[in-house]
Scaffold this active site. Structure first.
Site, PDB file in Angstrom:
ATOM      1  N   ASN A 108       0.851  -1.202   0.000  1.00 39.89           N
ATOM      2  CA  ASN A 108       0.000   0.000   0.000  1.00 39.89           C
ATOM      3  C   ASN A 108       0.879   1.242   0.000  1.00 39.89           C
ATOM      4  O   ASN A 108       1.974   1.236   0.574  1.00 39.89           O
ATOM      5  CB  ASN A 108      -0.861   0.001   1.275  1.00 39.89           C
ATOM      6  CG  ASN A 108      -1.790   1.203   1.359  1.00 39.89           C
ATOM      7  OD1 ASN A 108      -2.432   1.573   0.378  1.00 39.89           O
ATOM      8  ND2 ASN A 108      -1.870   1.825   2.527  1.00 39.89           N
ATOM      9  N   HIS A 110       0.670   5.027   1.463  1.00 36.08           N
ATOM     10  CA  HIS A 110      -0.119   5.775   2.440  1.00 36.08           C
ATOM     11  C   HIS A 110       0.485   7.178   2.576  1.00 36.08           C
ATOM     12  O   HIS A 110       1.699   7.325   2.711  1.00 36.08           O
ATOM     13  CB  HIS A 110      -0.088   5.057   3.788  1.00 36.08           C
ATOM     14  CG  HIS A 110      -0.895   5.770   4.829  1.00 36.08           C
ATOM     15  ND1 HIS A 110      -2.275   5.752   4.831  1.00 36.08           N
ATOM     16  CD2 HIS A 110      -0.517   6.552   5.880  1.00 36.08           C
ATOM     17  CE1 HIS A 110      -2.711   6.486   5.839  1.00 36.08           C
ATOM     18  NE2 HIS A 110      -1.668   6.981   6.493  1.00 36.08           N
ATOM     19  N   SER A 137       4.520   6.831   2.673  1.00 42.30           N
ATOM     20  CA  SER A 137       5.168   5.558   2.994  1.00 42.30           C
ATOM     21  C   SER A 137       4.627   4.472   2.074  1.00 42.30           C
ATOM     22  O   SER A 137       3.433   4.433   1.789  1.00 42.30           O
ATOM     23  CB  SER A 137       4.854   5.141   4.444  1.00 42.30           C
ATOM     24  OG  SER A 137       5.191   6.155   5.370  1.00 42.30           O
ATOM     25  N   ASP A 146      -2.686   0.074   8.184  1.00 43.77           N
ATOM     26  CA  ASP A 146      -1.471   0.879   7.976  1.00 43.77           C
ATOM     27  C   ASP A 146      -0.343   0.528   8.948  1.00 43.77           C
ATOM     28  O   ASP A 146       0.460   1.392   9.326  1.00 43.77           O
ATOM     29  CB  ASP A 146      -1.805   2.383   8.070  1.00 43.77           C
ATOM     30  CG  ASP A 146      -2.794   2.819   7.009  1.00 43.77           C
ATOM     31  OD1 ASP A 146      -2.780   2.241   5.914  1.00 43.77           O
ATOM     32  OD2 ASP A 146      -3.608   3.730   7.277  1.00 43.77           O
TER      33      ASP A 146
HETATM   34  C1  GAR Z   1      -2.893   9.075  -2.632  1.00 46.66           C
HETATM   35  O1  GAR Z   1      -2.514  10.262  -1.982  1.00 46.66           O
HETATM   36  C2  GAR Z   1      -2.667   7.875  -1.743  1.00 46.66           C
HETATM   37  O2  GAR Z   1      -1.512   7.971  -0.941  1.00 46.66           O
HETATM   38  C3  GAR Z   1      -3.901   7.932  -0.884  1.00 46.66           C
HETATM   39  O3  GAR Z   1      -4.932   8.248  -1.780  1.00 46.66           O
HETATM   40  C4  GAR Z   1      -4.401   9.053  -2.823  1.00 46.66           C
HETATM   41  C5  GAR Z   1      -4.775   8.416  -4.138  1.00 46.66           C
HETATM   42  O4  GAR Z   1      -4.417   9.240  -5.222  1.00 46.66           O
HETATM   43  N1  GAR Z   1      -4.137   6.688  -0.238  1.00 46.66           N
HETATM   44  C6  GAR Z   1      -4.658   6.598   0.978  1.00 46.66           C
HETATM   45  O5  GAR Z   1      -5.019   7.555   1.624  1.00 46.66           O
HETATM   46  C7  GAR Z   1      -4.790   5.175   1.496  1.00 46.66           C
HETATM   47  N2  GAR Z   1      -5.086   5.200   2.887  1.00 46.66           N
HETATM   48  P1  GAR Z   1      -4.482   8.669  -6.697  1.00 46.66           P
HETATM   49  O6  GAR Z   1      -5.869   8.045  -6.871  1.00 46.66           O
HETATM   50  O7  GAR Z   1      -4.308   9.855  -7.569  1.00 46.66           O
HETATM   51  O8  GAR Z   1      -3.393   7.655  -6.861  1.00 46.66           O
END
Ligand code: GAR
Length: 219
Positions: A108, A110, A137, A146
């Site tokens: 993942n 995060h 991370s 997480d």
């Molecule tokens: C990213 O910032 C990722 O780190 C976060 O969602 C966004 C997705 O962006 N993920 C989380 O918060 C998971 N807990 P994207 O759809 O443009 O890749």
């Protein structure tokens, strides 16, 4: 010659991290194929980034239970025979059965410097806490949210006047090279997880790898 790694991507939204993996493959920085994109949001923009034949998207509302959704998702993921499963903006908590089914190859990204700020609203919480730095991370997924071993991190400053939105944008800019470099290390076989520790080239890491300004990970 070694075949490209087979990567399944789980995504719920915009899909910019998926796009960075696709760009890395096209640019020769990532030795992999995307063999499926899976979503709990049938309207997710991420699904538009690959041919429809590679997409599986279902609403959890159409299933009787959380376990039933996870089982269907797991069967669909397993059917594409992935070497690695990457959660790239997948915003639904994965049940323990799903996590155990793909244990050791489920990753993942995060948006925080774990173990700080697990869960949601990480950017607002970093600002509220008065941190000078925030970041992202890449970690192995375990049943606890997480909490899996962190492979690599990238940092950005928190600037005066930052809002959750401006900070999220700055973090997203380092998420892409972080994810790309981390996934390439995984597919090349240089990084693995053993009993909750990350090993790089057979050596246990005492702390996560860090992304430098050239987009390279080092210890
Ligand atoms: C990213 O910032 C990722 O780190 C976060 O969602 C966004 C997705 O962006 N993920 C989380 O918060 C998971 N807990 P994207 O759809 O443009 O890749």
């Amino acid at each position: 010659m070694k075949r490209p790694a087979r990567i399944a991507v789980l995504a719920s939204g915009r899909g910019s991290n998926l796009q960075c993996l696709l760009d890395g493959i096209a640019g020769g920085q990532l030795d992999a194929d995307i063999v499926g994109v899976f979503s709990d949001k049938p309207a997710a923009a991420a699904l538009d980034k690959v041919p429809a034949a590679l997409c599986w998207a279902r609403s959890p509302k159409d299933f009787d239970s959380r376990d039933a959704f996870d089982a269907a998702l797991g069967d669909a993921v397993a059917a594409c025979k992935p070497d690695w499963i990457i959660c790239a903006g997948y915003m639904r908590i994965l049940g323990a059965d799903f996590v155990q089914r793909f244990s050791g190859r489920l990753i993942n990204i995060h948006p925080s410097l774990l173990p700080l700020h697990k869960g949601l609203h990480t950017h607002a919480r970093a600002i509220e806490a008065g941190h000078a730095e925030h970041g992202a991370s890449v970690h192995f997924v375990v049943p606890e949210l997480d909490a899996g071993a962190v492979i690599a991190q990238a940092r950005v400053p928190v600037l005066p006047g930052d809002t959750p939105e401006t900070l999220a944008e700055r973090v997203l800019g380092i998420e892409h090279p972080l994810l790309l470099a981390s996934v390439q290390l995984l597919v090349s076989g240089r990084v693995a997880e053993q009993e909750g520790m990350i090993r790089l080239d057979g050596q246990s890491l005492l702390s996560p790898l860090r992304l430098d300004s050239a987009g390279t990970l080092s210890g």
